[in-house]
Design a protein around this motif. Structure first.
Motif: not given
Length: 140
Positions: A46-52
């Motif tokens: 989720n953190k990676v998805a939010d970052y991108f």
């Protein structure tokens, strides 16, 4: 495409490295590369998805839509229908025009194209903003 390859593509688009992403989201160095062999935790994904600014479904390969608010084929068809209605309204004496006359018939071709293009872009932006603003969290 694998999860790591998708993230690599997103990194290339954003012109960042895996290490920069890992530092920004607070995971250990080299963690993303290990996801070829080990599944990531959902919180980390989720953190990676939010970052991108993409959906986790996109990262996992479940969807081709990067963002939940991207326009679908149905949205595009709806926009074209609405655009056609607007164009017809500009051409009729009872339509959008506040004065007696046909707006599009009095314009040269270049101005017509510019007006239609502006209307279409406005409809697309409005649809995207509405999807962002009014889509319930459980459907994002």
């Amino acid at each position: 495409m694998s999860l790591v390859k998708k993230i690599k593509t997103l990194c290339d688009e954003k012109k960042v490295t895996f290490a920069e992403v890992e530092r920004k989201i607070g995971i250990s160095n080299g963690q993303i590369r290990r996801w070829d062999n080990v599944s990531p935790k959902s919180e980390t994904l989720n953190k990676v998805a939010d970052y991108f600014d993409v959906s986790t479904d996109y990262l996992l390969g479940r969807s081709d839509k990067k963002r939940y608010y991207d326009l679908t084929e149905k949205d595009e068809k709806d926009i074209q229908i609405k655009l056609e209605e607007m164009i017809n309204g500009l051409n009729s004496k009872d339509g959008y025009a506040a004065f007696d006359g046909q707006i599009l018939d009095d314009m040269d071709e270049e101005d017509k194209e510019l007006l239609i293009s502006a209307l279409e872009n406005s409809l697309k932006v409005a649809k995207r903003v509405a999807k962002q603003k009014f889509t319930p969290k459980k459907y994002r």
